[in-house]
Design an enzyme around this catalytic site. Sequence first.
Site, PDB file in Angstrom:
ATOM      1  N   HIS A 161       0.719  -1.320  -0.028  1.00 41.77           N
ATOM      2  CA  HIS A 161      -0.238   0.153  -0.058  1.00 41.77           C
ATOM      3  C   HIS A 161       0.922   1.223   0.015  1.00 41.77           C
ATOM      4  O   HIS A 161       0.317   2.288   0.379  1.00 41.77           O
ATOM      5  CB  HIS A 161      -1.006   0.052   1.241  1.00 41.77           C
ATOM      6  CG  HIS A 161      -1.663  -1.326   1.492  1.00 41.77           C
ATOM      7  ND1 HIS A 161      -3.155  -1.519   0.873  1.00 41.77           N
ATOM      8  CD2 HIS A 161      -1.451  -2.417   2.146  1.00 41.77           C
ATOM      9  CE1 HIS A 161      -3.263  -2.818   1.187  1.00 41.77           C
ATOM     10  NE2 HIS A 161      -2.304  -3.183   1.981  1.00 41.77           N
ATOM     11  N   SER A 282      14.687  21.462 -16.130  1.00 36.60           N
ATOM     12  CA  SER A 282      13.659  22.385 -16.292  1.00 36.60           C
ATOM     13  C   SER A 282      14.034  23.580 -16.703  1.00 36.60           C
ATOM     14  O   SER A 282      15.269  24.297 -16.408  1.00 36.60           O
ATOM     15  CB  SER A 282      12.698  22.526 -15.033  1.00 36.60           C
ATOM     16  OG  SER A 282      12.145  23.618 -14.946  1.00 36.60           O
ATOM     17  N   LYS A 288      15.919  21.529 -10.812  1.00 35.28           N
ATOM     18  CA  LYS A 288      15.119  20.452 -11.052  1.00 35.28           C
ATOM     19  C   LYS A 288      16.231  19.485 -11.906  1.00 35.28           C
ATOM     20  O   LYS A 288      17.007  19.852 -12.703  1.00 35.28           O
ATOM     21  CB  LYS A 288      13.994  20.745 -12.041  1.00 35.28           C
ATOM     22  CG  LYS A 288      12.708  21.201 -11.398  1.00 35.28           C
ATOM     23  CD  LYS A 288      12.280  20.554 -10.290  1.00 35.28           C
ATOM     24  CE  LYS A 288      11.470  19.149 -10.799  1.00 35.28           C
ATOM     25  NZ  LYS A 288      10.317  19.668 -11.529  1.00 35.28           N
ATOM     26  N   GLU A 295      10.126   8.313 -16.575  1.00 37.33           N
ATOM     27  CA  GLU A 295       8.878   8.864 -16.787  1.00 37.33           C
ATOM     28  C   GLU A 295       8.280   8.439 -18.317  1.00 37.33           C
ATOM     29  O   GLU A 295       7.288   8.224 -18.539  1.00 37.33           O
ATOM     30  CB  GLU A 295       9.029  10.204 -16.838  1.00 37.33           C
ATOM     31  CG  GLU A 295       8.906  10.765 -15.150  1.00 37.33           C
ATOM     32  CD  GLU A 295       9.248  12.420 -15.226  1.00 37.33           C
ATOM     33  OE1 GLU A 295       8.352  13.255 -15.048  1.00 37.33           O
ATOM     34  OE2 GLU A 295      10.454  12.902 -15.610  1.00 37.33           O
TER      35      GLU A 295
END
Length: 464
Positions: A161, A282, A288, A295
Amino acid sequence: MSSEKTNQSWGGRFSEPVDAFVARFTASVDFDKRLYRHDILGSQAHARMLTQAGVLSEAERDAIVGGLDEIRGEIETGTFEWRVDLEDVHMNIEARLTERLGVVGKKLHTGRSRNDQVATDIRLWLRDEIDAILVELNRLQEGLLQLAETEADTIMPGFTHLQTAQPVTFGHHLLAWFEMLSRDHERLVDCRKRVNRMPLGSAALAGTTYPIQRQVTCELLGFEAIGGNSLDGVSDRDFAIEFCAAASLAMMHLSRCSEELVLWTSAQFQFIDLPDRFCTGSSIMPQKKNPDVPELVRGKTGRVFGALTGLLTLMKGQPLAYNKDNQEDKEPLFDAADTLRDSLRAFADMVPAIKPRREIMREAARRGFSTATDLADYLVRKGLPFRDCHEIVGHAVKYGVDSGKDLAEMSLDELRRFSDQIEQDVFAVLTLEGSVNARDHIGGTAPAQVRAAVQRGRALLAQR
Ligand code: ARG
């Protein structure tokens, strides 16, 4: 109307040329030209077989085989002119052969149809793709075994979980990925057997009146078996669907691995570092460093599921035998194969470069009462029923939450408030090492088991 204005391959029964838009709409050459190498291989085998069958002379065969080699050269050097008015890869190559050889070129298509030709081409192409995909998959699995071995003792929290559950070793986690990919490998190898059956000789749908020798083309092209029914041979694309299903499962696995890499590189986890070459920045936020490769793999998974759904839908309403619908099989199939291959390649390059932050992983495993089950198991060994132990440890955890202490940080007196069965030896059980080492059986997380599983994995790869 003169037949010059109609298509030269089938214009005989037509009295007007096909509408210019319809010609473009029905053409597939823009995407099926990718099959040229396999189309040429299939045609050369067909010509050789026709000679053995007494349909073509040896001189005709040699001219055709040689002419097709030259055409492959033209395609590969970029001098070949692809024509949309010739519809597809098959007619483009055949027309060029006739341009070069004259009447001999026109004999190649004897005893054959584009229907069995295209089904043969796709199978030959997919067989090669599967082999290339298996190479990348193997490379990724080797990388996982290597990293798992190095990280056999590294402790991290295991989750259910996405809540801290029990300590595991990082090597054990990586070997879970290895298992998933082993099944993907099995599926692709199994699928390849059904891809590798020959439809050539089915002709348009009913077979052909020429004395073709299908075992000859079968052997020349390296097929494992000859398709047993001509209607089925030109019609079904279940082999492509099956490949997309296997590819979807593999991408689903890569997507799950990606999700974990994305989580682990985040500032909230910081379990691993990915080298800069697998990340991008970024344009607005200077701090970043984004895990773009995982991804993108996660994102590309959808394309492969889409290909699977598309092909199933393409096939479901088709009566026997070939229908033009089947021309729509190629783009999804190509895209699924490319996506899987590229994703595996990216992963195979990236996995050996993963840098675990062992102290942070360990610290995370220490928090969250990850050894609570170990305490319950300890009490079971002292003779209490498991349900009662669960309850006792639940109280201890509640006390820990309220007092801000992990189980291992409590004194013996504190722990004994929950059960007088608890003694000094409890602390060995509550350590992270004690916890993982205790799960010492095949498939368990103990470092010794991880090392044994790495050896089994190496033996598996060596058998391939
Ligand atoms: N381009 C076609 C395809 O991809 C080749 C077979 C065409 N056959 C036909 N009878 N129109 O399926």
